[in-house]
Every structure is written in C-alpha cells, then in structure tokens.
Write a protein that holds these residues in place. Structure first.
Motif, short mmCIF file in Angstrom:
data_model
loop_
_atom_site.label_atom_id
_atom_site.label_comp_id
_atom_site.label_asym_id
_atom_site.label_seq_id
_atom_site.Cartn_x
_atom_site.Cartn_y
_atom_site.Cartn_z
N ARG A 48 2.28 2.16 -3.41
CA ARG A 48 1.19 2.92 -4.24
C ARG A 48 1.32 4.40 -3.99
N LEU A 94 -5.27 8.55 -3.50
CA LEU A 94 -4.49 8.73 -4.84
C LEU A 94 -5.53 9.64 -5.90
N GLN A 95 -6.91 9.67 -5.66
CA GLN A 95 -7.84 10.31 -6.26
C GLN A 95 -7.48 11.72 -5.83
N ASP A 133 -6.73 3.96 -2.57
CA ASP A 133 -7.38 4.57 -3.74
C ASP A 133 -7.74 5.86 -3.60
N ALA A 134 -8.73 6.14 -2.48
CA ALA A 134 -9.16 7.51 -2.21
C ALA A 134 -8.24 8.71 -2.06
N PRO A 158 -6.76 -1.01 0.93
CA PRO A 158 -6.52 -0.57 -0.41
C PRO A 158 -7.49 0.44 -0.94
N GLU A 159 -8.56 0.52 -0.32
CA GLU A 159 -9.38 1.61 -0.81
C GLU A 159 -9.24 2.69 -0.22
N GLN A 184 0.87 -1.17 0.07
CA GLN A 184 0.12 -0.20 0.03
C GLN A 184 0.83 1.20 -0.15
N GLY A 236 2.25 7.15 -6.67
CA GLY A 236 1.36 8.04 -6.87
C GLY A 236 1.86 9.63 -6.57
#
Lengths: 341, 341, 341, 341
Positions: free
Chosen positions: D269, D338-339, D335-336, D331-332, D266, D273
């Motif tokens: 990532r 990185l958004q 994701d959030a 992970p989510e 994680q 990012g």
C-alpha cells in the motif's frame, strides 16, 4: 516432582510479564538506545550509589564475561580467577576463545585470597621471564561464588586494594548477586560492590528476569568502544528495551531485593531440615545453593520425588549434591521436600 | 666469563655454516618447495623409521607449538599439558591467543602421568556438564621436559595408549629432543617417538642450527590445510631452503646425535663436579640442564666468573640455579668452571 | 636456466655470511637483548633521522604485518589497505586470523589515494550506523607497492596528514623498501618515510639478508607490550642477534643502498630491452619488478631458458608476466636474457 | 508520530505473550534441552520438509551468523558474501573477530550471481598462489537481501549447485525470511530453502518473536561440537525454552506465514501510494522494506510526522530513504501515512 536443580528453571517474576504485556503495543528504537533503558540505568546507578557509572545490558552470563573481559584486556593479558571460577571451568573456553588465558589461583570455599593474589602479582612482576608469560590484566571474582559462599566487605576491599596497587581492574561476576546481598549476616551491599569493583554485573537471569545482566562500569574510560565490542561478540540485543524493561521493573520498589530474600528464606528451611536429620553440608553457604553430603541410599530414595544436582562423589557411600532455590521457590514445595526427609 | 645460561647462546655448527656458504650462490624457489627441503625430509623420515610421515620446517619453538596445536584443534577444544609445560607457562599466551585453553595436569619432575591423564579424560567424559567445558583435543608433552627429565619408552607408550583410547592425538615438543636421545640410560629413540606420537617436532635451534624445528606428522590426515595455516600464523619462511639445508646437514653422518652427545658429556662433568663438592641437585636430570641447590654465598662467588640461570629460591640460605650445556660447550670451559668450585 | 622469478631466491650478501662466520664462535643472550642488536638499532635510527624511534627485529613479512597490526588495533578496529595490498590478498588471512578486518580501498597502480582515504574516513564517521561497522584503526600502505610502483613524497605526506587528521596511525610495509629508495626519480628517502609513518618496516629478506625485517616505531607509545605480543605471535627469534647482525651489516658503509641499486640497474636493462623489441609494460614500475605484456608465443619460447612469474591473462593472445631482479642479480644473466629477446 | 524505521520496533505477537504468561509458572531444564524446544524443532523440520535436519535456537542474527560461520569453517577458510551482505558491512567485524575473512563478490540489487561465484571459485582454485590466499569455505547469502530483494528458486538452485560442485556449504541468512516467503510472485518456499542450503536460519526477532533465530542444518555432520561452540560464543540462552516456546507458537496454525503477509500487504500500500504520487523506488523490492527516492523538500515535510530511515544521498536534491513494515504494522498507520503524501 519437586525441582531444586537450579535457579533458572522458572520464567520471570509476574510483574515483569505484566510490564512486558503492557508495553507490547509500543514501538521503540533498537539496541538499547530507548528511554526505558535510560530509566533502568538511572535506577541502577542510584541503587549502586554510583551516579557516574556506565550501565549496559547484555543477555546472559557467559556472554557478559566474554565481552567484558575481552573488551578490557590487551591481547597479551589474561584474567586471574579462582580455579573453581565459572570462567575457569564452565564456559566452554569462552575466554580463551577470545584470545585470553584464565590464570588460576587456589580457591578457598570458592574464593580467592587477597594475600595470595598479591603474592602472585608480585611474583609475576619480579619474574625475570615475565615478558614470556601472560600478564595479569584483570582480576575476576564471583559473588556469591560457584559454591554459594560470600566475600565479606573487608575481603572485597582487600582484593580491590591489591588489584589497584598493581594497576589491575577488579571485575565481579554477579550472576547471583541478589542472593548474596539478601543473605543473612553479610555486610556487602551494592554500594560496597560498586566501591570495590571497576566493573561488575548484576544478574537478572537467575533473579526474576527472563534473561538479562546489567554491566556496571564504575571506572571511567575502563573500556573504549564497548558498543561495537558488544556487537561483534554477538551480544547486542536488537530489541534492547526488553532488557531495560526487566531491570527497570526489578529496580522499582525494591523488587530485586525482596524476591532474592524469598530464595534465602526457603533455602534456609531446607538447610535446617537436613541439618536436623544429621546431614552435613560441604560448604557453609549462606546463599541459595546448598551443597549437602548424602548417603547414597537417601540420595536414591529422594530422587524418586525430587530433582537436584549431582555435584561430586564424596566417598564410596556418600555423594555431594546441590539444592538450589530461587526467587520463585514456593514454600509448599519446601514443605513437601521436608516431609520426605 | 664462562656462559652456562642456556643452550641457545651459540650460532650454528660449523658444518652448517660451511653448507650455507657453499650454497649461497645458488637460487631456489621459496617457501620450502625446493629440493634441499625434500632431501632433508627424506633423511628425517628415515631417521624416524616413518616412511610415510609428513615433514615441515618452521623457524622456532613457540611458533611451532602455536601453529601445530591451533591447526589440529577444533575451536571448542583445548590441549592438555603439564602445569610446568612450556605452553602452560612461558609462551606469553600463544596458545590462548589462538583461541585454545591449555588444560593443566600436575607435573611430576616435569612429566605428566599416564594414569592421571586417563583419569582426567574419563572424568571429563563422564561429567554431565562436559558440553559446558573445554574438550581435551590433544595432549602435549615435552621430552626432555622443562626440568631436563625424560620419559621412559614405557611411559611414552602408556601415554600414547591413553590418548588413542580416547581418540586424542599426542604431540611431543622436542625442542631439546637430541639431548634426550643422547642421554645415558634412556631407552627412547627417534623410532619410539615416531611410534608413540601423532605429531612431534625435532628441535634444531638448540641443537646445532641457527634456527629451525622439524615437524613430523605420523598420523595421516591429522591436519588439513597445514600450509596456509603456517602462512597465516606468520610461520612460513620465504627462503625455506635455509631450514632444509640446516636439517639436511644435521641428519647427515649422524651429526645431530654426535653433537648432542657432547652436551651430555660436558654436563655430566659439571654434575659430578658439584656432587663431589657436596652440592645437591633438585631433579635427577640426565640431560643438558642441571638444577643445583647452591648456598647463596657460593652462588654469589661463582657469579663473578660464571653466568647461569636463577631458577627459584630454595630457602633463605639456598637458591636453585640452572647450568645448561649445549652442542657447542667447550671442555675447557667446563675445566675452568670445575676449578672454581 | 635464468631465474627472474622473484627477489628472494638467493641467500645473503657475502658480507653478511662473513660476519655470521666471524661471530659464530661467540655467545650471546637471546631474544634480541644482545649488543649487536643494540648497535644495529642505532644505525637504523640514524639512517632514518629518528633518534627516538623504537626498533625491533622480526623474521618475515607476513609475521611482521600480523604482529604490528594486531598489536596496534583494538578488537573492534580494522586496517585500511588497497584492495591489491599484500595483507588483502596474499597472507592467507593472517590479519583476519588475528581478529581484524582488512578494509579495502580501490588501488591505482597499487596505491591508495589520499582523497579517497579521506572520503572513506569521513563517510565512516558520519555514517549513523558506524557503531555497527568496523572502525578504521590503522592505514596500511606498501612502498614499493605489490605492483612495483612508488608513492611520491608528496603523496606520502598527504596520506599521512589524512591519517593524522583522523587520529589513525599510518603503517608502511617496506618489504622492498630499498628498491623503492634506490629507484630513479623518487623523492622519497628513509627520512621521508620516518617522518610520514607512525610505524614501518625495512625489509631485509628481499634485500641482502637471509631473513629479517626491522620494525621502526616513530610514534611514542603507539604499541604497549610489544615484546610479549611478538612472543605470542610466534615471532620472537631465540637467537635474536642473527637479525641484529644482518641489519648491522646492511646498515654499515651504505651496503643496503648499494646492493638495492644493482637490482634497479639490472631491471632497467631488462625493461629497455623489452621496450626496444616493442613489448609493452602493464605498470610504469621504476623498481625491481617489471610487469610485461608478452604474446603467448614469445612467452612460451622464453620459458625454455628463463623462469619468470605468470601474473595474469591479458587477452587470448597475450599474458602479463613479471620479471624480478634482486641485489644479487648478475649482469651476465641479464645479458643472456637480452640475447634471447 | 508514525514509525516505519525498521521491523524490530515492536515486542512480540500477542499469542506469544499469551503462551509466555501461560507457561510462566512451569519449571524447565535449561539450555534448550526441554520438551518445548523439542516440539518446536519438530514443527520446523516439518515445515521445511527436512525430517532429518538438526535445529538449534539462538538469540539474535549477528550472534547466529558468527556462531554458524566460525563453527563451520577451518581456521584458514573465509566466507564468500555479497559486498552489501550484512556480515560484510553491519556486524562490526563479528566474522573477522572470530578469525575469518569475509570474501566479497559484487552485489546485484543485493544478490550474488551464480556465474560470478563459479568464476571466483574456479579462479581461486587455479591461482598458483592459492595456498597464500584465504580459501573460500562457505557461501553466505541473505534472503531477502539487505535491499529487500529476493532470489528466485532457480537462482538459489544455481548458487547451490555451484557451491556443491566446489565442495562448499551454502548458508542462508533468513533474518527476514518470512517476508520473502510471503512476497507476491516468489517461487521460493521453505522447502526450496531447505533443499538448496546446507544450513540456514529462520528469523524470529523481526517476525513476531521478542527475539530468537532458528538454525536449520540440513547437511549431516556439517558442524561438530555445535553445542559447546554456541556456549563459547556466548550464544547459549540459559532459559532456552523461551526460544522454543516462541518458535512453537509461530509454527502453529500458520502464524508465521500469516503475520508476515500483513507486512507485505501494508508495505505494498505504501509502495503504491508513493508510486501514484510519482515517487521512484531504488530497488524493485517485493518485501517489507521499500527504498524510495524522495526530493528533500518532501522528505523534510514528512519527517515532522513520520520516522523512517535515511539510506543514502541520491543527488543534491534527492535522498534515498527506507520505509519498513512488520508483522505488527497497523493498517491505520499506513492510512495516516498515505494521507500525508
């Protein structure tokens, strides 16, 4: 095997584990700065009738005693305690290791006597050599004591008055406080404790928590810099909310009182059971530890099925042993024990 | 005014001052690494019959006790002493301040008893909870004791044997050692002390020196890193040769023994003088401190012309007081005192 | 052999020995409670222009630093010092042994900088994690520094202001204070020191005394219980009047200033002598320690007749060495040294 | 709100809670003397390839550092560490409070350098004044370091060799050890650590446990009396099996490695990012802490939705911040995050 060795043989009360599991997905800031700790502190202040008290959570008893005492005393001060006090005997020198003498007074069924304390303090002050001696800077008592005995409210008030007459804070080690409060015939409540003591701790480890002790400081400014002193004593839990969560649960809906009561109910069954068979007790303990004088034959026989603690040799044919119950003691275990008598 | 308050009211023996004045023009390296210290150490080793002993010089008694004990013990160990021992009562917590408990045994005329020591050590070792208790890591005795009493050679040997049977070093505080060695009827010599003790100190402050105590370590490797430990305890004298010079003088031509003897001769005159007038003594002290029971009227009368120490209240009409002589006590002062009885 | 190794190679100024001999027949109460100490304290208060200051006498420098710092700090506090400070480097961990961190700032010719101190204190206070860090509870400086350099009065005032703006006491180690006060060009007087510092000590060991340092506490109530803290640190001299007598003598008829001046006069002759031969100095020291850069050949040659201190390697061919003078340095020894250059 | 502040914001791995709930009805003896601890110790010995190692369980990191270091060192010894080491900066003086200096070496991306360590040790040994200095008695490193960086196996071996050449034990603080072992490109395994270090700890608090650190002592007899020293430091957990149970679970079926790996996946990532958006990192950390240089505008914007740690000011327009993942990072959540970039 039936276990009556001590009151810290079980994990936590199921409601604590439930809370722990429920909360496990959440994220919290560390070191006790979280909201759960805040909530738990409020509940404790309320239960103590001490709205302005400071509350802190530490992990265990020796750690708490060491940290509180060392943080309060000046380098040339010691702490007065019963010769049988936990800090006097069973903390591997934790207090001395932090630089302070434990000054001992005689114990009477595990308790110190207010008049003897006053006498000691006055003698110290009038001793021409007192600048060459360790200044008493705090008084330590435990309630229940290491022998399971209890102070009366009046005794606590007298000790408190002696301390305050001499400008010395009173500290109460409440590792088993709940069992004292739940005992039959006591007139000491959490309010009494908060009123008499400048600082005390409410034990969690032995009363339903996995671990944890709540330090309550009722006297403003008693200790400065307590946070870094907790840290430097290695007593600061990273995930501090684990302590808050446990005390929050214990102080919700009277859980703490209720589960302590179970220990008393069960231990009294044991006490009566032995008494009915003619066994004597060493102290008239009203709490969850009973000290019984067994003839060695009975002791050896019981040991095949029951574990309990050796306390001391009584005479060549008799031994003092300790039976302890806890919040988790099952009535059926006591039934089984009584069958064996 | 006649002074019998203590044995450290006078400066140094004149020969020490002479040496000091004679040497004053010289230059020396610091910290006890000079030749005078070497010479003094050799004389002390010889006097003790301990050719392999390590000898170190420190400034005062509390400092020596603290530095020796802390340097020998591990952090979880304490030192066993009589409840009346100097480190137990009158060092303002110096031992605890360095992290170690003073574990007290009952005193018998200021002495510990070998059998009680053995009993305590055995009980400790057999206690199931001993890992939660302070491990005894050294035994401390003083000779003469704080009450002026003396061990016999046999008592010292017994205590030594108990210690060694349990793997614990024996430490003797000899602040007043010379007065013990010079007493009538004692069978303890410096050789006895060196033979029985793993470490001890020979007091100079109270026996002819301005200041200074000589630590003698007879057990090889007892203490590692003693030099830096002396330093970190603030006990390293920059001009270390001042200590060497004083002990060198004291251990030349039997000066140390001779001047101690004077204290005994004079104190015995005082003792007899009081006895002849019917006054009782509290301890049968054969050394330079005598503890006498005076009626308060006599005490008050004497105080107009004589200073001595209050020891403790005996009963409503009597008081225990201490008369101390020293190497410097003048016979005519004792004459004058006896006139006043 | 000529000795310029250090400033504590000689005994005491002859007048001190005279006083010592003169007083030797007298009897005094112990522990500094005698009249000579009182007189010496008064003289020191007067010399400092600090009529309300507390004055205490201790035996040596490390002992004084340890006792003063530990007695002032709370357990979670440390002391700020130059990385080259005596307590940072050459006291075998005495400060840490008493439980406190020495927090180091960069040194500039042995001195700390007021702006850097302010910056450090502000950064600490604004650090979100400061409760997990050691709180600065005192600032330590030495004057002269370990490199012989001096603060200006203005620099002392700036450091003092920074400390007081942040509620932190300023402590000055004056082991060699007299040599600083006697230096050419300094605008710092004892009054300046007393005005800027909350506590400082006036060194005797290196300036005419056999031993002894006088602690001056100008800030009321800075330290509570200092007497028992001196005792528990092993720093209480039984025959305390020996310290009083020495300081009384030093502070009579300007002896302290006068003998310090001799060290400066002689060291400046050495400094000029080396300079004239083209040797460089490492620091521009105006006091009794001079740090010279010698080529190794010269160094080896001189060593046959002169002893001085190795300081550090400068490069493959050169070495930094220290020449120290003292109150006792004889002009003819300097003559002889200069002949050898 | 997304939380990337630290790696101790979550409770325990669900399997640990399951085990805790499953075991909760059982009774155990206290202080780590139970069978679950034995089992956990065996698993750890196996995982380390150190069948003879001693294993002990303590509650937290500062407590472990304090207890291990104080129990190993003699009173005149200090511990060598990077100036950025946790014990040097962020333990509120826990090491000094136990009496020992932290001797600092320069840090290079949080690491000490073997050659600099050797140079320091040799310089110390050759310093004529080393008996007036703190003796280095242990070397402390952290892996990963406080900056998330890692030693190579070769670097560890070199440091280990330097320590052993000088007779000094090497201690590794493994609070985040699992994240180091799980990093990409590292050649350090648990076997390497056990082979190079005389004592180290495997962190549980930050890697799946509620709390707990496992101390592994590979060098026989390194510490005597560790049990009472744990006790006197307040570090002995009454219900010791809670520690055993957690480590037993973590070291079953590779759970410890697996969950550490999630943190790495994680965090990488996140690292990528930011890199893709052009943000720079301060250290090339391969572990679960990433130190990023953000312009202040971006920082302020992100803070509305994300919490992370302030590290230090970079320049007037940029700030260094820390993003940390843990075994529990979802992970989510990444994701959030990185958004939001």
């Amino acid at each position: 095997m039936l276990h009556f060795d001590s009151d810290y043989m079980e994990g936590a009360h199921p409601r604590i584990l439930e809370e722990l599991c429920r909360d496990n997905g959440s994220q919290h800031v560390g070191y006790g700065l979280d909201g759960i700790c805040d909530e738990a502190k409020d509940r404790i202040r309320k239960a103590c009738g001490a709205p302005d008290a400071e509350v802190w959570f530490l992990v265990g008893g020796t750690q708490t005693n060491r940290t509180v005492i060392d943080s309060t005393l000046r380098p040339y001060e010691g702490v007065v305690a019963a010769e049988s006090g936990h800090i006097s005997v069973h903390e591997a020198g934790a207090i001395e290791s932090s630089g302070h003498k434990v000054i001992t007074l005689p114990q009477h069924d595990g308790k110190i006597d207010a008049a003897e304390l006053r006498d000691y303090l006055e003698t110290f002050e009038h001793d021409e050599n007192h600048d060459h001696m360790v200044r008493p800077g705090m008084t330590y008592i435990s309630h229940p004591t290491e022998f399971g005995t209890l102070y009366s409210a009046n005794e606590l008030r007298q000790i408190s008055r002696v301390c305050h007459d001499h400008g010395i804070p009173l500290y109460l080690d409440g590792a088993r406080l709940a069992y004292g409060l739940a005992a039959d015939g006591t007139d000491v409540t959490l309010h009494t404790v908060a009123e008499c003591c400048d600082v005390f701790y409410i034990g969690g480890t032995k009363v339903g928590a996995l671990f944890g002790e709540a330090v309550v400081i009722t006297r403003p400014h008693l200790i400065d810099g307590f946070f870094p002193q907790i840290k430097l004593n290695g007593a600061l839990l990273a995930k501090g909310w684990l302590l808050g969560l446990q005390f929050n649960t214990l102080f919700t809906d009277g859980l703490y009182e209720r589960i302590a009561r179970n220990a008393i109910v069960q231990v009294m069954r044991i006490k009566r059971g032995f008494a009915e068979k003619g066994y004597r007790q060493l102290f008239g303990s009203p709490t969850n530890q009973q000290f019984l004088i067994l003839d060695n034959e009975t002791m050896d026989r019981l040991r095949k099925d029951v574990s309990f603690s050796f306390w001391e040799k009584y005479d060549d044919d008799h031994t003092v042993v300790r039976f302890a119950t806890s919040w988790a003691t099952k009535p059926e275990d006591v039934d089984a024990l009584l069958q064996l008598l």
